[in-house]
Every structure is written in structure tokens, then in C-alpha cells.
Design a protein around this motif. Structure first.
Motif, short mmCIF file in Angstrom:
data_model
loop_
_atom_site.label_atom_id
_atom_site.label_comp_id
_atom_site.label_asym_id
_atom_site.label_seq_id
_atom_site.Cartn_x
_atom_site.Cartn_y
_atom_site.Cartn_z
N ASP A 176 0.83 -1.22 0.00
CA ASP A 176 0.00 0.00 0.00
C ASP A 176 0.86 1.26 0.00
O ASP A 176 0.59 2.23 -0.72
N MET A 177 1.91 1.20 0.87
CA MET A 177 2.78 2.38 0.94
C MET A 177 3.48 2.63 -0.38
O MET A 177 3.56 3.76 -0.87
N SER A 178 3.99 1.55 -1.03
CA SER A 178 4.69 1.70 -2.31
C SER A 178 3.75 2.24 -3.37
O SER A 178 4.12 3.10 -4.17
N ARG A 179 2.51 1.73 -3.38
CA ARG A 179 1.53 2.20 -4.37
C ARG A 179 1.22 3.68 -4.14
O ARG A 179 1.15 4.47 -5.08
N ARG A 180 1.03 4.05 -2.82
CA ARG A 180 0.73 5.46 -2.54
C ARG A 180 1.92 6.36 -2.90
O ARG A 180 1.74 7.49 -3.41
N LEU A 181 3.14 5.85 -2.61
CA LEU A 181 4.33 6.62 -2.98
C LEU A 181 4.38 6.88 -4.49
O LEU A 181 4.71 7.99 -4.94
N LYS A 182 4.06 5.84 -5.27
CA LYS A 182 4.08 6.01 -6.72
C LYS A 182 3.02 7.02 -7.15
O LYS A 182 3.26 7.89 -7.98
#
Length: 636
Positions: A176-182
Motif C-alpha cells: 500500500d505504501m509503495s503504491r501510494r508513494l508512486k
């Protein structure tokens, strides 16, 4: 069982099950698991608390530690060891072994039990290692690699860990964090691009605003310049109109004064003509009567008195003729210095000096004074009237200063009379007397207008004679008076280049003749250029004359001259110093003679420092300009 405090690399649920299995082993009372910081993670006894001290952890890192301890219900052995998974330390294990049963068994049983316990521990360690490797280390490695990729810039990186434990939850949170970062990176990139686009538009708008502002400033400046020029023109027109009105009033006053003097002159001339007829008998018959009378006759004295009175009346008539502009019948070339010297040596002056013993006469006569053409008798009478008035203005004593000077006027001088451009000899008489009241200044030259006692100090014709004489000599009168501080009269007489019949000793002209050198005359006054050219040609020079400094520079760009005769004051345009500077740039060694109608000043000295030679004061004589040129040309 107590809840874990802090042990992120270890899966708590499988570990708890492992500890439950180990606790079923006979003799194991309590099991505790600690993380690498010594904090208690799991315990089979809820009353257990505390942590491993740094010294304890250091001892365990060197090898397993056995310690015997006593409790109320019996003794036990505390075994502490390091937990490693694939060579990596992940925590510590502490086990309490009860010694109550071991006291009843034999040493063999004790050895068997210990061996069995050790075997069990080995098996448990292997099982724990395998379990941790599958459930913790591999997922942690996958998660770590994903984190490194994200850290390297691969935003949106995902990990596939379909476990339901804490590692799985962490993996889900990471995804989730990686997706939000992207997504945030994409949004930030879009925002930056939008910001850059907005900044570009803003910059272009600012440039356009600056262009409009510059154009507006130019328009305002142009309009301001137009308004300033209009104001200056209007101000100039107002000043010119005021000046014109003032000049008109002055001209009207001078014209009225001139007409009044002319009318009085005509009246005086008519009176003088009639008086001459009357006086001829009074002056002539006494001579005939005296020839007939004996020396001892008592009538001789009355007749001599009549004759003296007739002669005095004749002198008054002569003054009236001067006032009427009919007295100057012949002129000659003379020096005003000689006129002053002759008067100061005359009986009239001796009588005046005896009558005013407290008055001192001071003279300052120019040694190189130019000549004038005039009547010696009238000029002497004019000088006598001025000195007489100056002496009578100082009844308690004082000084009268008589001076002569050459003066070149290159622009009109506005004074009592406007002195026009030209070369003049000035005769000045200055006193330290009471001065002339302002209301009397306009009338002092009128006939019979006097503050003196008529018949005692004069006839009231003295200043009228001065005015008439100056007019007959085509000259001008200037005067300045301050009540209580004195009066100064300056009489301007046009010069002449003619020579006095009996001149003083001067060097022969042959001593300062030229040798055909080219002289460039620079002067803005046409008459001065003409006079200078004639004089220099008379001295055997070739002459070129120009009317301005700009013309001189233009001429010298294409030609050369042996020497310049340079006027210092030229208006408008470049003056003598600026002209000489420009010519020196064209011809560094250019020789020059500086000429000026004013006294030597700093600009004259600056020109001489640049290389100019002699300084000749206008109006100059044939001798003064010739000697100056000869000296300059003789310099190496």
C-alpha cells in the motif's frame, strides 16, 4: 503467557507453539525468549519480567550459560543460549530446569536426562531454525529487497507474501505504501510540471509587464520632456517678455533723457549764441579802455573787474556750447594719460588743491594705454569737472582716485548707459564722499541741476559739460554710487590705432616684424578680426581669420598654422581654452598667443600650462601683439 514487547524479526505465534511443546518436556519449568536488545518477548510464566543486561548478553554471546538458582519450592538450573538462524543472531532463549526430580534419580538417570534434554534442544533448535527461515527470514529478505528497490527509485514495487501473520501484514502495508508513494510521486511530478508551466507563464507575463512598464515609462518620460520643454519655453518666453518690457522701459527712459538733453542743448545753444553777441562788447571794450587809461587811473580796477566777469561769462558760454554739442570743432590723436598729467600740472588744479587741502589725489595710469581721438581742451575740462565734484563731495577730506585702463567689451555692458561691443580706453574718477542720492542719479547731467550753492561752487553746468563731451567723442558713461561710501565715474572712449604726433620712445617696428609665418586669428567679434588681420599683415604675417572655436578646429584638421591668436571668451560655442585643447590633440606642439578683454584668470593660466605662450590684453597695440608673436615664435 505475557504479550510480546518488541521483537519484529520473529513470528510470535509459531514460536509460542514451539515453547508449549518444549514445556511438555519433563524438568523444563519456565521458557523465556528475548530479542537482541535483551527485552522479553515471550514467556511461559506470566510472572516473569525484566530483561537481559548487557553483561548477560555479552556472556551468552560467548557461549551457553548455566546457572544454579534456588527458589522457595526448590532449586533449578537456568540455561541461557543464543538463538541463530542461518548464522544470523535473532534473539536469546532462557530455560529453567527443575532439580527436584533429579535429586531422587541416580547419576545415570541424570546423565540420560541431560542427554535427552540436549538432544531435544538440538532438535528444537533445528526445527526453530527451519521454522524461522520459512516464516520470518525469507519473507523478511523479500521485503528487504523490495524496500531497497523502492529506495533506489522503483516506486510502486510490490511483494507477494500471502501469509496472514505479521510479516504478511507488513508486506501488505508495504505494498500500500509503495503504491501510494508512486501515486504521490506521479501527482508531485504533475504538480511540478504544472508549477513549471505556471512559472513559465508567470515569467512571460512578467516580461510582458516589464515591456509595458518600460513603454509606459518611455511615454511618461517623453511626455514629461515635452511638458518640461513647454514649461521651459514658456518660462523663457515670459522672461524674454519681461526682459523686453524692461529693455523697453529702459530705452524709453534713456530716449526721454536723451531728448530732454537734446532739447536743453538746443536751448543752451540758442542762449549761448545770443550771449556771445552781448558779451563781445563786455569782453572787447575793456581792452580798448585800458589802453587809453593811465596806470594811476582809479577806473582801471573797475574795468579789470568788468573784463574778468566777461571772461567768466564767456567760459560759461563755452560750457553751453559744449552742452549744445557745438563745442568740439576739431580733434587730434592723444593719450588720456597726457590729459591727466597736464591737468594735474595746471594752475586750475593748484587752485583746487589749495581750496581742498584735505583731499588726496591718487593716480593709477596704465603704462600701455591706447590712444583716442578727441579734443584735449574738452577732455581736460571734463576731467576738471569730475575731480572738482569729487573733491567737493569730501569737505572733511578724503581721497580721489584717477585711473586709466584699456578695456575690451565683447558683449554689451548694461550700466547707466549700455556700452556696446568694442575696444575702449576708460577714464575713471572715484571718490569716498557722501555719494549721490538715488532720486538725483537720473538728473545729475541736466543743466543747472545742482546741490551746490549757485554762484559759489559753480554754475550747475559741470556734469552737463561732461555728458556733452562724452557724446561728442562717441563714448559712454557708467557710474556707481552708494550714499555714504562714494561715487565712481567711468568714461568709455573708443580707441584709435593712429599714432600720436610726438610719440614716446618705442622699439622700432623692424624689431618685431614677422617673416611671413601663417597666423590663425580666432575671434567671435568681426571688427576685432578685421583689426587684428590688418595689424598682423602690417607686421609681415600671413593671416587666416575664423569666427569660432569650432571653425578653428575644422580648419586645423586640414591645415597647419605657425601660431594662433586665440580669443579666450567666445559665445556661444567653445571658448579659447577648449579650442586650444582640441587643436593640441591635432597638433601637440601648436604655439599660441592668448588674447582677452578681461583680466588674466585661471582659464588663461590653464591654457598657458597646456603650452600657450604670451597673454595679451585687449585692446592690444601693434607693438604689444608684435612683441608677443615674436617671443612665441622664437621659442623652440
Amino acid at each position: 503467557m505475557s504479550s510480546p514487547t518488541r521483537f519484529s524479526p520473529i513470528s510470535v505465534s509459531p514460536l509460542a507453539r514451539t515453547l508449549e511443546e518444549m514445556q511438555r518436556v519433563k524438568g523444563i519449568a519456565i521458557l523465556c525468549v528475548y530479542d537482541l536488545e535483551g527485552n522479553l518477548v515471550l514467556s511461559t510464566e506470566s510472572s516473569m519480567s525484566g530483561s537481559l543486561t548487557p553483561d548477560q548478553r555479552s556472556a551468552v554471546n560467548s557461549g551457553p550459560v548455566f546457572e544454579k538458582r534456588d527458589r522457595g519450592e526448590g532449586s533449578y538450573v537456568e540455561y541461557t543460549t543464543l538463538i541463530q538462524v542461518i548464522g544470523e543472531k535473532i534473539g536469546y532463549l532462557r530455560m529453567h530446569y527443575s532439580l527436584a526430580d533429579m535429586k531422587r534419580e541416580s547419576m545415570v538417570t541424570l546423565a540420560f536426562f541431560v542427554g535427552l534434554l540436549l538432544s531435544t534442544l538440538v532438535i528444537m533448535s533445528l526445527f526453530l531454525n527451519i521454522l524461522l527461515s520459512r516464516s520470518v527470514i525469507r519473507p523478511a529478505s523479500v521485503l528487504r529487497d523490495a524496500i531497497r528497490k523502492v529506495h533506489g527509485g522503483h516506486l510502486g514495487e510490490q511483494v507477494d507474501l500471502p501469509t496472514s501473520d505479521e510479516i504478511g501484514e507488513m508486506a501488505s502495508d508495504f505494498n500500500d505504501m509503495s503504491r501510494r508513494l508512486k501515486e504521490q510521486h506521479i501527482a508531485l511530478t504533475n504538480a511540478i510540471e504544472a508549477k513549471d508551466a505556471y512559472a513559465a507563464r508567470l515569467e512571460e507575463s512578467n516580461r510582458e509587464l516589464e515591456r509595458l512598464n518600460t513603454r509606459l515609462e518611455d511615454m511618461v518620460e517623453a511626455r514629461t520632456s515635452e511638458l518640461r520643454a513647454s514649461n521651459e519655453q514658456l518660462y523663457q518666453e515670459i522672461n524674454e517678455r519681461k526682459q523686453a518690457e524692461k529693455e523697453k522701459r529702459d530705452l524709453e527712459e534713456k530716449l526721454a533723457r536723451s531728448r530732454k538733453m537734446e532739447a536743453l542743448g538746443l536751448l543752451a545753444g540758442g542762449v549761448a549764441h545770443d550771449l556771445n553777441n552781448v558779451l563781445s562788447g563786455i569782453v572787447s571794450y575793456p581792452d580798448l579802455l585800458l589802453l587809453e587809461l593811465p596806470e594811476e587811473s582809479s577806473f582801471r580796477k573797475p574795468i579789470l573787474t568788468i573784463q574778468d566777469s566777461g571772461q567768466k561769462a564767456a567760459a560759461i558760454v563755452q560750457d553751453l556750447l559744449t552742452l549744445a554739442r557745438r563745442g568740439v570743432t576739431s580733434t587730434e590723436v592723444l593719450s588720456l594719460n597726457d590729459v591727466v598729467a597736464n591737468y594735474l600740472a595746471s594752475p586750475e588744479y593748484a587752485k583746487l588743491a589749495a581750496y581742498h587741502p584735505g583731499v588726496r589725489i591718487e593716480t593709477a595710469l596704465s603704462s600701455d594705454l591706447l590712444n583716442v581721438r578727441g579734443s584735449p581742451v574738452h577732455l581736460r575740462k571734463t576731467l576738471m569737472n569730475l575731480i572738482s565734484n569729487a573733491a567737493e563731495a569730501q569737505p572733511d577730506g578724503g581721497s580721489v582716485r584717477i585711473y586709466t585702463v584699456n578695456r575690451y567689451v565683447d558683449r554689451p555692458v548694461s550700466g547707466y548707459e549700455d556700452v556696446h561691443e568694442g575696444e575702449y580706453v576708460v577714464l575713471g574718477v572715484a571718490d569716498e564722499g557722501a555719494g549721490i542720492a538715488r532720486e538725483d542719479l537720473e538728473r545729475i547731467f541736466e543743466p543747472f541741476y545742482t546741490k551746490k550753492v549757485m554762484g559759489r561752487s559753480g554754475t550747475g553746468l559741470g556734469m552737463a559739460v561732461v555728458w556733452g563731451t562724452v557724446q561728442d567723442h562717441r563714448g559712454y558713461i557708467d557710474l556707481a554710487s552708494n550714499e555714504g561710501r562714494g561715487t565712481t565715474f567711468e568714461l568709455y572712449f573708443p580707441i584709435t590705432r593712429e599714432i600720436v604726433v610726438n610719440p614716446k620712445a618705442h622699439p622700432p617696428v623692424a624689431d618685431f616684424l614677422g617673416e611671413g609665418q601663417l597666423v590663425l586669428v580666432v575671434d567671435d567679434f568681426e571688427d576685432q578680426r578685421e583689426i587684428s588681420s590688418r595689424m598682423l599683415r602690417r607686421l609681415n604675417y600671413e593671416v587666416v581669420a575664423v569666427s569660432s572655436g569650432e571653425d578653428a578646429v575644422t580648419y586645423m584638421r586640414e591645415n597647419r598654422a605657425d601660431v594662433l591668436v586665440l580669443d579666450m571668451i567666445m559665445d556661444p560655442g567653445m571658448d579659447g581654452l577648449d579650442t586650444y585643447r582640441e587643436i593640441r590633440r591635432l597638433h601637440p606642439g601648436q604655439k599660441a598667443v592668448i588674447a582677452s578683454g578681461f583680466a588674466e584668470n585661471e582659464r588663461v593660466r590653464e591654457a598657458q600650462r597646456l603650452g600657450a605662450g604670451e597673454y595679451v590684453k585687449k585692446p592690444y597695440t601693434l607693438e604689444s601683439i608684435g612683441v608677443a608673436l615674436k617671443r612665441v615664435l622664437s621659442q623652440s
